[in-house]
Design a protein around this motif. Structure first.
Motif, PDB file in Angstrom:
ATOM      1  N   SER A 167       0.808  -1.226   0.000  1.00  0.00           N
ATOM      2  CA  SER A 167       0.000   0.000   0.000  1.00  0.00           C
ATOM      3  C   SER A 167       0.840   1.274   0.000  1.00  0.00           C
ATOM      4  O   SER A 167       0.350   2.346  -0.338  1.00  0.00           O
ATOM      5  CB  SER A 167      -0.932   0.004   1.210  1.00  0.00           C
ATOM      6  N   LYS A 168       2.122   1.157   0.357  1.00  0.00           N
ATOM      7  CA  LYS A 168       2.973   2.345   0.475  1.00  0.00           C
ATOM      8  C   LYS A 168       4.040   2.436  -0.613  1.00  0.00           C
ATOM      9  O   LYS A 168       4.611   3.501  -0.837  1.00  0.00           O
ATOM     10  CB  LYS A 168       3.662   2.361   1.845  1.00  0.00           C
ATOM     11  N   PHE A 169       4.280   1.340  -1.280  1.00  0.00           N
ATOM     12  CA  PHE A 169       5.395   1.301  -2.224  1.00  0.00           C
ATOM     13  C   PHE A 169       5.027   1.976  -3.539  1.00  0.00           C
ATOM     14  O   PHE A 169       4.027   1.637  -4.169  1.00  0.00           O
ATOM     15  CB  PHE A 169       5.795  -0.156  -2.475  1.00  0.00           C
ATOM     16  N   VAL A 170       5.865   2.938  -3.954  1.00  0.00           N
ATOM     17  CA  VAL A 170       5.618   3.673  -5.200  1.00  0.00           C
ATOM     18  C   VAL A 170       6.853   3.708  -6.088  1.00  0.00           C
ATOM     19  O   VAL A 170       6.792   3.403  -7.272  1.00  0.00           O
ATOM     20  CB  VAL A 170       5.163   5.120  -4.903  1.00  0.00           C
ATOM     21  N   ASN A 171       7.984   4.055  -5.494  1.00  0.00           N
ATOM     22  CA  ASN A 171       9.192   4.318  -6.269  1.00  0.00           C
ATOM     23  C   ASN A 171      10.283   3.294  -5.943  1.00  0.00           C
ATOM     24  O   ASN A 171      10.864   3.301  -4.856  1.00  0.00           O
ATOM     25  CB  ASN A 171       9.697   5.736  -5.965  1.00  0.00           C
ATOM     26  N   ALA A 172      10.579   2.424  -6.913  1.00  0.00           N
ATOM     27  CA  ALA A 172      11.581   1.385  -6.697  1.00  0.00           C
ATOM     28  C   ALA A 172      12.986   1.948  -6.552  1.00  0.00           C
ATOM     29  O   ALA A 172      13.880   1.276  -6.029  1.00  0.00           O
ATOM     30  CB  ALA A 172      11.546   0.387  -7.852  1.00  0.00           C
ATOM     31  N   ALA A 173      13.184   3.194  -6.989  1.00  0.00           N
ATOM     32  CA  ALA A 173      14.505   3.810  -6.895  1.00  0.00           C
ATOM     33  C   ALA A 173      14.780   4.388  -5.514  1.00  0.00           C
ATOM     34  O   ALA A 173      15.924   4.731  -5.193  1.00  0.00           O
ATOM     35  CB  ALA A 173      14.641   4.902  -7.950  1.00  0.00           C
ATOM     36  N   ASP A 174      13.753   4.492  -4.693  1.00  0.00           N
ATOM     37  CA  ASP A 174      13.895   5.056  -3.343  1.00  0.00           C
ATOM     38  C   ASP A 174      14.058   3.920  -2.333  1.00  0.00           C
ATOM     39  O   ASP A 174      13.096   3.214  -2.010  1.00  0.00           O
ATOM     40  CB  ASP A 174      12.660   5.898  -3.009  1.00  0.00           C
ATOM     41  N   TYR A 175      15.248   3.728  -1.812  1.00  0.00           N
ATOM     42  CA  TYR A 175      15.527   2.612  -0.897  1.00  0.00           C
ATOM     43  C   TYR A 175      14.706   2.697   0.375  1.00  0.00           C
ATOM     44  O   TYR A 175      14.454   1.700   1.050  1.00  0.00           O
ATOM     45  CB  TYR A 175      17.024   2.563  -0.575  1.00  0.00           C
ATOM     46  N   ARG A 176      14.265   3.915   0.724  1.00  0.00           N
ATOM     47  CA  ARG A 176      13.500   4.102   1.964  1.00  0.00           C
ATOM     48  C   ARG A 176      12.108   3.493   1.887  1.00  0.00           C
ATOM     49  O   ARG A 176      11.461   3.291   2.910  1.00  0.00           O
ATOM     50  CB  ARG A 176      13.398   5.602   2.285  1.00  0.00           C
ATOM     51  N   GLN A 177      11.651   3.187   0.683  1.00  0.00           N
ATOM     52  CA  GLN A 177      10.309   2.629   0.533  1.00  0.00           C
ATOM     53  C   GLN A 177      10.271   1.112   0.697  1.00  0.00           C
ATOM     54  O   GLN A 177       9.206   0.519   0.706  1.00  0.00           O
ATOM     55  CB  GLN A 177       9.733   3.021  -0.829  1.00  0.00           C
ATOM     56  N   TYR A 178      11.427   0.503   0.835  1.00  0.00           N
ATOM     57  CA  TYR A 178      11.490  -0.945   1.032  1.00  0.00           C
ATOM     58  C   TYR A 178      11.386  -1.291   2.515  1.00  0.00           C
ATOM     59  O   TYR A 178      12.050  -0.672   3.352  1.00  0.00           O
ATOM     60  CB  TYR A 178      12.796  -1.517   0.481  1.00  0.00           C
ATOM     61  N   GLN A 179      10.563  -2.264   2.809  1.00  0.00           N
ATOM     62  CA  GLN A 179      10.532  -2.780   4.183  1.00  0.00           C
ATOM     63  C   GLN A 179      11.842  -3.519   4.471  1.00  0.00           C
ATOM     64  O   GLN A 179      12.442  -3.361   5.525  1.00  0.00           O
ATOM     65  CB  GLN A 179       9.335  -3.725   4.366  1.00  0.00           C
ATOM     66  N   ILE A 180      12.273  -4.337   3.519  1.00  0.00           N
ATOM     67  CA  ILE A 180      13.592  -4.971   3.553  1.00  0.00           C
ATOM     68  C   ILE A 180      14.204  -4.761   2.178  1.00  0.00           C
ATOM     69  O   ILE A 180      13.654  -5.215   1.170  1.00  0.00           O
ATOM     70  CB  ILE A 180      13.510  -6.481   3.867  1.00  0.00           C
ATOM     71  N   TYR A 181      15.308  -4.071   2.120  1.00  0.00           N
ATOM     72  CA  TYR A 181      15.916  -3.782   0.821  1.00  0.00           C
ATOM     73  C   TYR A 181      16.401  -5.091   0.192  1.00  0.00           C
ATOM     74  O   TYR A 181      16.921  -5.975   0.880  1.00  0.00           O
ATOM     75  CB  TYR A 181      17.098  -2.818   0.976  1.00  0.00           C
TER      76      TYR A 181
END
Length: 257
Positions: A167-181
């Motif tokens: 529900s929160k993930f938008v930009n794959a280039a932003d590492y901060r959006q990963y729960q676990i990178y």
């Protein structure tokens, strides 16, 4: 969605066909009481061999000896001797719970387990007694149940697996959006009741372990494989192997049964 749920129910049924001495209360006052699940309390009271050491685990755990399966208690003692080709956790069978034959519906409750011997399937009780033999005419249709939507999912980036909150993930280039990178060879979110804190089978350096959504190691990376089945949902256990052939169950503390 309804079709997906029906398929899920059928898959659980297929898995079903694939997959403690009660301690007297001491006469000491002011000792904290241990809360016991009602179902386990009743069963353990009538069978002193069903020791309750871990409240989250089943009273009886399937265990293979040679080519046959039986059931051990939480101390690892065989309570039901190994004689079955298939033996799974004590759990509800929705086909029997909704049987057109009212007399057999009780055998669909979680007080019974499904086993198979000589190509014949039975339901057994906690003493190992065969109380019911499956008949096609007794099988009803599983009722529709609301599906718990998973909050997290695996995500592959540059050949590595990570975890995202959908529900929160938008930009794959932003590492901060990963729960676990993405950093693992493989990830699989196990089916369970707590979608906010699922168990995740992971592979790293060609070994399997289990992590949570905070990347905390629950089960160390020391196994050749961990089955991606319903063992966590049904029994709060993982089916593992170190040699790729002999599988057995462990709990979330990596204790072997």
């Amino acid at each position: 969605m309804k079709n997906i749920l029906n398929v899920l129910c059928v898959f659980i049924s297929i898995f079903v066909f694939s997959q403690t001495k009660s301690v007297k209360k001491p006469a000491i006052k002011n000792v904290p009481k241990t809360t016991m699940k009602k179902g386990k309390s009743v069963v353990a009271k009538h069978n002193p061999d069903l020791v309750v050491i871990n409240e989250d685990l089943p009273l009886l755990i399937p265990k293979k000896k040679g080519d046959s399966f039986g059931y051990v208690n939480q101390n690892g003692k065989y309570i039901i001797q190994p004689e079955y080709h298939i033996a799974v956790f004590f759990y509800e069978d929705c086909n029997l719970l909704n049987s057109p034959n009212e007399k057999v519906r009780k055998y669909g409750t979680k007080d019974y387990a499904t086993v198979e011997k000589d190509m014949i399937s039975y339901r057994i009780d906690h003493s190992g007694k065969r109380v019911y033999q499956f008949k096609d005419s007794d099988l009803g249709k599983c009722k529709f149940q609301e599906y718990k939507q998973q909050l997290f999912q695996a995500y592959v980036l540059n050949g590595f697996y990570g975890i995202i909150e959908k529900s929160k993930f938008v930009n794959a280039a932003d590492y901060r959006q990963y729960q676990i990178y993405p950093q693992y060879q493989y990830l699989y979110i196990m089916e369970g009741d707590n979608v906010a804190d699922p168990m995740i089978v992971a592979s790293n350096n060609d070994k399997f372990g289990v992590i949570d959504v905070n990347n905390k190691i629950i089960v160390p990376f020391e196994y050749a494989n961990i089955k991606r089945n319903f063992s966590w949902k049904l029994g709060k256990m993982f089916e593992v192997t170190k040699d790729g052939k002999n599988y057995y169950y462990i709990d979330a503390n990596n204790k072997t049964y």
